[in-house]
Scaffold this motif. Structure first.
Motif, PDB file in Angstrom:
ATOM      1  N   PHE A  89      43.343  41.136  27.226  1.00  0.00           N
ATOM      2  CA  PHE A  89      43.136  40.197  27.640  1.00  0.00           C
ATOM      3  C   PHE A  89      43.398  40.958  29.243  1.00  0.00           C
ATOM      4  CE2 PHE A  89      44.993  39.546  23.348  1.00  0.00           C
ATOM      5  CZ  PHE A  89      45.775  38.157  23.224  1.00  0.00           C
ATOM      6  N   ASP A  90      42.786  39.814  29.778  1.00  0.00           N
ATOM      7  CA  ASP A  90      42.960  40.331  31.460  1.00  0.00           C
ATOM      8  C   ASP A  90      41.491  41.243  31.531  1.00  0.00           C
ATOM      9  OD1 ASP A  90      44.618  37.959  32.261  1.00  0.00           O
ATOM     10  OD2 ASP A  90      46.225  39.345  31.952  1.00  0.00           O
ATOM     11  N   GLY A  91      40.530  41.543  30.822  1.00  0.00           N
ATOM     12  CA  GLY A  91      40.022  42.768  30.666  1.00  0.00           C
ATOM     13  C   GLY A  91      40.111  43.709  30.324  1.00  0.00           C
ATOM     14  N   VAL A  92      41.759  43.490  29.639  1.00  0.00           N
ATOM     15  CA  VAL A  92      41.761  45.404  28.800  1.00  0.00           C
ATOM     16  C   VAL A  92      41.453  44.881  27.139  1.00  0.00           C
ATOM     17  CG1 VAL A  92      44.100  46.684  29.297  1.00  0.00           C
ATOM     18  CG2 VAL A  92      42.903  45.756  31.249  1.00  0.00           C
ATOM     19  N   THR A  93      41.601  45.902  26.679  1.00  0.00           N
ATOM     20  CA  THR A  93      41.960  45.674  25.073  1.00  0.00           C
ATOM     21  C   THR A  93      43.153  45.316  25.453  1.00  0.00           C
ATOM     22  OG1 THR A  93      41.551  47.935  24.617  1.00  0.00           O
ATOM     23  CG2 THR A  93      39.625  46.927  25.032  1.00  0.00           C
ATOM     24  N   LEU A  94      43.196  44.848  23.880  1.00  0.00           N
ATOM     25  CA  LEU A  94      44.579  44.997  23.266  1.00  0.00           C
ATOM     26  C   LEU A  94      45.173  45.884  22.943  1.00  0.00           C
ATOM     27  CD1 LEU A  94      47.061  43.152  22.901  1.00  0.00           C
ATOM     28  CD2 LEU A  94      45.862  42.459  20.645  1.00  0.00           C
ATOM     29  N   VAL A  95      44.564  47.312  22.736  1.00  0.00           N
ATOM     30  CA  VAL A  95      45.134  48.215  21.989  1.00  0.00           C
ATOM     31  C   VAL A  95      46.050  49.334  22.999  1.00  0.00           C
ATOM     32  CG1 VAL A  95      42.807  49.105  21.843  1.00  0.00           C
ATOM     33  CG2 VAL A  95      44.983  50.433  20.509  1.00  0.00           C
ATOM     34  N   ARG A  96      44.571  48.562  24.919  1.00  0.00           N
ATOM     35  CA  ARG A  96      45.575  49.684  25.434  1.00  0.00           C
ATOM     36  C   ARG A  96      46.690  49.053  26.114  1.00  0.00           C
ATOM     37  NH1 ARG A  96      43.045  53.946  27.481  1.00  0.00           N
ATOM     38  NH2 ARG A  96      43.851  54.429  29.922  1.00  0.00           N
ATOM     39  N   LYS A  97      46.543  47.729  26.122  1.00  0.00           N
ATOM     40  CA  LYS A  97      47.892  46.961  26.827  1.00  0.00           C
ATOM     41  C   LYS A  97      49.066  47.397  26.524  1.00  0.00           C
ATOM     42  CE  LYS A  97      49.137  41.843  28.050  1.00  0.00           C
ATOM     43  NZ  LYS A  97      50.390  41.939  27.179  1.00  0.00           N
ATOM     44  N   ASP A 115      36.776  54.447  17.672  1.00  0.00           N
ATOM     45  CA  ASP A 115      36.771  52.932  18.077  1.00  0.00           C
ATOM     46  C   ASP A 115      38.338  52.617  18.918  1.00  0.00           C
ATOM     47  OD1 ASP A 115      34.548  52.952  18.560  1.00  0.00           O
ATOM     48  OD2 ASP A 115      34.259  51.119  16.827  1.00  0.00           O
ATOM     49  N   ILE A 116      39.060  53.222  18.518  1.00  0.00           N
ATOM     50  CA  ILE A 116      40.689  52.762  19.546  1.00  0.00           C
ATOM     51  C   ILE A 116      41.188  53.848  19.548  1.00  0.00           C
ATOM     52  CG2 ILE A 116      43.138  52.906  17.860  1.00  0.00           C
ATOM     53  CD1 ILE A 116      41.221  49.935  17.797  1.00  0.00           C
ATOM     54  N   ALA A 117      40.827  55.378  19.319  1.00  0.00           N
ATOM     55  CA  ALA A 117      40.923  56.602  19.932  1.00  0.00           C
ATOM     56  C   ALA A 117      40.089  56.532  21.398  1.00  0.00           C
ATOM     57  CB  ALA A 117      40.666  58.074  19.052  1.00  0.00           C
ATOM     58  N   ALA A 118      38.564  55.730  21.457  1.00  0.00           N
ATOM     59  CA  ALA A 118      38.682  55.812  22.733  1.00  0.00           C
ATOM     60  C   ALA A 118      38.524  54.932  23.735  1.00  0.00           C
ATOM     61  CB  ALA A 118      36.617  55.380  22.344  1.00  0.00           C
ATOM     62  N   ALA A 119      38.993  53.374  23.438  1.00  0.00           N
ATOM     63  CA  ALA A 119      40.525  52.866  23.967  1.00  0.00           C
ATOM     64  C   ALA A 119      41.845  53.306  24.355  1.00  0.00           C
ATOM     65  CB  ALA A 119      40.336  51.409  23.123  1.00  0.00           C
ATOM     66  N   MET A 166      50.627  42.873  19.115  1.00  0.00           N
ATOM     67  CA  MET A 166      52.186  41.068  20.433  1.00  0.00           C
ATOM     68  C   MET A 166      51.745  41.532  21.026  1.00  0.00           C
ATOM     69  SD  MET A 166      54.864  41.994  17.386  1.00  0.00           S
ATOM     70  CE  MET A 166      55.824  40.921  17.224  1.00  0.00           C
ATOM     71  N   PRO A 167      51.003  41.199  21.992  1.00  0.00           N
ATOM     72  CA  PRO A 167      50.593  40.971  23.054  1.00  0.00           C
ATOM     73  C   PRO A 167      51.752  40.348  23.928  1.00  0.00           C
ATOM     74  CG  PRO A 167      49.554  39.039  22.403  1.00  0.00           C
ATOM     75  CD  PRO A 167      49.751  40.179  21.318  1.00  0.00           C
ATOM     76  N   GLY A 168      52.718  39.766  23.501  1.00  0.00           N
ATOM     77  CA  GLY A 168      54.260  39.802  24.273  1.00  0.00           C
ATOM     78  C   GLY A 168      54.931  40.897  24.354  1.00  0.00           C
ATOM     79  N   ILE A 169      54.670  41.911  23.642  1.00  0.00           N
ATOM     80  CA  ILE A 169      55.850  42.540  24.457  1.00  0.00           C
ATOM     81  C   ILE A 169      55.714  43.717  25.171  1.00  0.00           C
ATOM     82  CG2 ILE A 169      57.103  44.798  23.267  1.00  0.00           C
ATOM     83  CD1 ILE A 169      57.111  42.240  21.146  1.00  0.00           C
ATOM     84  N   ALA A 172      44.597  31.945  21.652  1.00  0.00           N
ATOM     85  CA  ALA A 172      45.902  30.954  21.790  1.00  0.00           C
ATOM     86  C   ALA A 172      46.637  31.408  22.369  1.00  0.00           C
ATOM     87  CB  ALA A 172      46.434  30.552  20.622  1.00  0.00           C
ATOM     88  N   ALA A 173      46.360  32.672  22.166  1.00  0.00           N
ATOM     89  CA  ALA A 173      47.760  34.176  23.167  1.00  0.00           C
ATOM     90  C   ALA A 173      47.075  34.065  24.712  1.00  0.00           C
ATOM     91  CB  ALA A 173      47.989  35.058  21.966  1.00  0.00           C
ATOM     92  N   GLY A 174      45.637  34.239  24.814  1.00  0.00           N
ATOM     93  CA  GLY A 174      45.009  34.168  26.722  1.00  0.00           C
ATOM     94  C   GLY A 174      44.370  34.861  26.108  1.00  0.00           C
ATOM     95  N   GLY A 175      43.520  35.501  25.389  1.00  0.00           N
ATOM     96  CA  GLY A 175      42.578  37.178  24.785  1.00  0.00           C
ATOM     97  C   GLY A 175      41.302  36.263  24.020  1.00  0.00           C
ATOM     98  N   VAL A 176      40.456  37.041  24.832  1.00  0.00           N
ATOM     99  CA  VAL A 176      39.046  37.180  24.386  1.00  0.00           C
ATOM    100  C   VAL A 176      38.375  38.067  23.104  1.00  0.00           C
ATOM    101  CG1 VAL A 176      36.133  37.706  24.978  1.00  0.00           C
ATOM    102  CG2 VAL A 176      38.432  36.317  26.517  1.00  0.00           C
ATOM    103  N   LEU A 177      38.135  37.405  21.659  1.00  0.00           N
ATOM    104  CA  LEU A 177      37.187  38.319  20.851  1.00  0.00           C
ATOM    105  C   LEU A 177      36.451  38.752  21.261  1.00  0.00           C
ATOM    106  CD1 LEU A 177      38.316  39.043  17.916  1.00  0.00           C
ATOM    107  CD2 LEU A 177      36.638  36.889  17.078  1.00  0.00           C
ATOM    108  N   LYS A 178      36.001  40.370  21.482  1.00  0.00           N
ATOM    109  CA  LYS A 178      35.304  41.527  21.580  1.00  0.00           C
ATOM    110  C   LYS A 178      35.244  42.379  20.739  1.00  0.00           C
ATOM    111  CE  LYS A 178      34.739  40.352  26.511  1.00  0.00           C
ATOM    112  NZ  LYS A 178      34.115  40.639  27.775  1.00  0.00           N
ATOM    113  N   GLY A 179      34.582  43.269  21.200  1.00  0.00           N
ATOM    114  CA  GLY A 179      34.945  44.756  20.472  1.00  0.00           C
ATOM    115  C   GLY A 179      33.735  44.735  18.609  1.00  0.00           C
TER     116      GLY A 179
END
Length: 217
Positions: free
Chosen positions: A44-52, A75-79, A123-126, A210-217
């Motif tokens: 989302f805006d160039g940042v992984t959802l988990v980090r956001k 992978d999650i820990a690295a992010a 939940m990217p909106g939080i 729909a939430a504005g993200g790009v599926l990667k990883g």
């Protein structure tokens, strides 16, 4: 936005009330129909959802943030590298969300807290502001109420559970969250209206886009 309270006045010791965030990022992302992808590694805006999501938690008024990992833990820990988060691995994550809540709760319980804010990582909106509003209301209630995000007239996530619910948390099983505990606890519930973000999670590829993200990883 305001909140609707069904609790008594317990604000006398608000300054001494501690709240920790237990943050759930162990799931297998099974509803994303691509085994090579993980929803938490979408961007989302160039940042992984988990980090956001983690940034929102780390910048909040919570005393500490605990995250439980499972699927693709490295992978999650690295992010999450460089963020002030205590990581715990849940080897039982395939059994469902209950085991992850228990793993996080157990780690957090060891360091002591009055309230545990259970936060879903998808939940990217939080925002940090949303989390701080929940935490402030919990403190104003003296740490003796359940505080739950709501929006559009419905309860959602995140939710803060008091330390007194430990036994009920540890008895959870399967792919069931804390809803039944909230309904049966007998503890007052305070709903905090944070808008539509309380219901926006991204379990599918379509939801991510729909939430504005790009599926990667």
């Amino acid at each position: 936005m305001g909140y609707h309270s069904r609790s008594g006045d317990g604000a006398g010791n608000a300054r001494n009330i501690s709240t920790l965030i237990v943050w759930l990022c162990a799931g297998k992302s099974t509803r994303v129909r691509d085994d090579r992808r993980h929803k938490l590694l979408s961007e989302f805006d160039g940042v992984t959802l988990v980090r956001k999501s983690a940034r929102a938690a780390c910048c909040s008024a919570a005393s500490r943030v605990f995250a439980v990992t499972g699927h693709r833990r490295s992978d999650i820990a690295a992010a999450l590298g460089g963020l002030d988060i205590a990581l715990a691995f849940n080897p039982h994550f395939p059994s469902g969300i209950a085991s992850s809540i228990i793993a996080d709760w157990t780690a957090a319980y060891a360091v002591g807290f009055d309230g545990c804010l259970i936060m879903l990582a998808d939940m990217p909106g939080i925002s940090t502001l949303d989390l701080d509003r929940l935490i402030a209301v919990f403190k104003d209630a003296g740490g003796r109420a359940i505080v739950q995000a709501a929006g559009q007239g419905r309860r959602g996530n995140p939710v803060i559970l008091p330390r007194s619910l430990r036994s009920a948390i540890l008895a959870m099983q399967g792919d069931i969250g804390a809803r039944h505990i909230i309904e049966r606890s007998g503890i007052p519930v305070i709903e905090v209206d944070i808008g539509e973000g309380a219901h926006v999670d991204v379990d599918t590829s379509e939801a991510i886009v729909a939430a504005g993200g790009v599926l990667k990883g």
